[in-house]
Enzyme design. Structure first.
Site, short mmCIF file in Angstrom:
data_model
loop_
_atom_site.label_atom_id
_atom_site.label_comp_id
_atom_site.label_asym_id
_atom_site.label_seq_id
_atom_site.Cartn_x
_atom_site.Cartn_y
_atom_site.Cartn_z
N ARG A 1 -5.34 -8.19 -9.39
CA ARG A 1 -6.09 -8.80 -10.35
C ARG A 1 -7.16 -8.33 -11.18
NH1 ARG A 1 -9.18 -12.86 -7.28
NH2 ARG A 1 -7.45 -13.55 -5.95
N LEU A 2 -7.49 -9.01 -12.49
CA LEU A 2 -8.39 -8.17 -13.29
C LEU A 2 -9.79 -7.08 -12.77
CD1 LEU A 2 -7.57 -10.75 -15.98
CD2 LEU A 2 -6.81 -8.26 -16.00
N ILE A 3 -10.52 -6.70 -13.13
CA ILE A 3 -11.36 -5.64 -13.59
C ILE A 3 -12.34 -6.62 -14.06
CG2 ILE A 3 -12.77 -3.84 -12.97
CD1 ILE A 3 -10.65 -3.58 -10.70
N GLY B 1 0.59 -1.16 0.42
CA GLY B 1 0.37 -0.12 0.06
C GLY B 1 0.18 1.64 0.23
N SER B 2 1.98 0.94 -0.04
CA SER B 2 2.58 2.53 -0.37
C SER B 2 2.23 3.53 -1.43
CB SER B 2 4.23 1.88 -0.97
OG SER B 2 4.74 1.78 -2.33
N HIS C 1 1.71 0.98 -13.23
CA HIS C 1 2.36 -0.57 -13.47
C HIS C 1 3.77 -0.43 -13.46
CE1 HIS C 1 2.90 -5.00 -14.58
NE2 HIS C 1 3.50 -4.23 -15.71
C1 GAR Z 1 3.44 -1.46 -7.12
O1 GAR Z 1 5.16 -1.29 -7.96
C2 GAR Z 1 2.40 -1.12 -8.10
O2 GAR Z 1 2.77 -0.46 -9.64
C3 GAR Z 1 2.63 -3.00 -8.70
O3 GAR Z 1 2.36 -3.05 -7.34
C4 GAR Z 1 3.56 -2.40 -6.18
C5 GAR Z 1 2.23 -2.22 -4.85
O4 GAR Z 1 3.40 -1.41 -4.67
N1 GAR Z 1 1.15 -2.99 -9.51
C6 GAR Z 1 0.89 -3.84 -10.68
O5 GAR Z 1 2.01 -5.03 -10.48
C7 GAR Z 1 0.18 -4.13 -11.17
N2 GAR Z 1 0.07 -5.49 -12.46
P1 GAR Z 1 2.27 -0.93 -3.68
O6 GAR Z 1 1.19 -1.24 -2.85
O7 GAR Z 1 3.89 -0.54 -2.26
O8 GAR Z 1 1.39 0.20 -4.00
#
Ligand code: GAR
Length: 187
Positions: free
Chosen positions: A91-93, A12-13, A109
């Protein structure tokens, strides 16, 4: 100012960066809800500290993706949420949310799409030996990390050092997401 829901499955950063930016007055809008498919994810703790309501429900406990998304949609409607912001939601929406929020679902992403979609984009980029990777913010459609691109930023790969590369990507994500959302919300 727009009411948003942040969907997350992990640390969740990015949720934190959006929340902090709103609190500091650098990003317009407010977070009405955090939605997670992983009740043990650290994002739940972050949301609780921030005083933001969380909907933590496991898709496996519902008969279908449609049923799962209907429960989410009900809550989003109650809270009058206008935008769905995906922040590490893995997950896919499905059609229920896509049809309820046309052009109102955004994702981030950790690669320069269309390279390295899906899981572990940073690992994929390192394994491929690219020298430059990056971050993409895009509209969500039914595909995996597809949909029209809103913004991208490049990140130089730190040779063979996944940890440093990843740290830099996360930093760039937090900047690019808040900046891009601000532009979108100010239209
Ligand atoms: C982030 O790097 C985001 O871009 C990626 O998951 C991480 C979550 O980090 N998302 C994907 O790979 C989507 N396909 P966070 O929980 O610290 O925000």
């Amino acid at each position: 100012t727009p009411k948003i829901a942040v969907f997350a499955s992990g640390s969740g950063s990015n949720f934190q960066a959006i929340y902090d930016a709103m609190k500091a007055g650098d990003l317009t809008g407010s977070i009405a809800l955090v939605v997670t498919d992983k009740p043990n994810a650290f994002v739940v703790e972050r949301a609780s500290i921030a005083g933001i309501e969380t909907l933590a429900i496991k898709p496996a406990n519902y008969p279908s993706k449609e049923a799962y998304e209907h429960v989410i949609l009900q809550k989003l409607s109650e809270l009058q949420v206008e935008w769905i912001i995906l922040a590490g939601y893995m997950r896919l929406i499905g059609d229920v949310l896509l049809e309820a929020y046309p052009n109102r679902i955004i994702n981030i992403h950790p690669s320069l799409l269309p390279s390295f979609p899906g899981k572990d984009a940073i690992g994929q980029a390192m394994a491929h030996g690219v020298k430059v990777t990056g971050v993409t913010v895009h509209y969500v459609d039914a595909g995996m990390d597809t949909g029209p691109i809103l913004a991208q930023a490049a990140v130089t790969v730190v040779d063979g050092d996944r940890e440093k590369t990843e740290a830099r990507i996360h930093e760039v994500e937090h900047e690019l997401y808040t900046k891009t959302l601000n532009q979108l919300f100010s239209l």
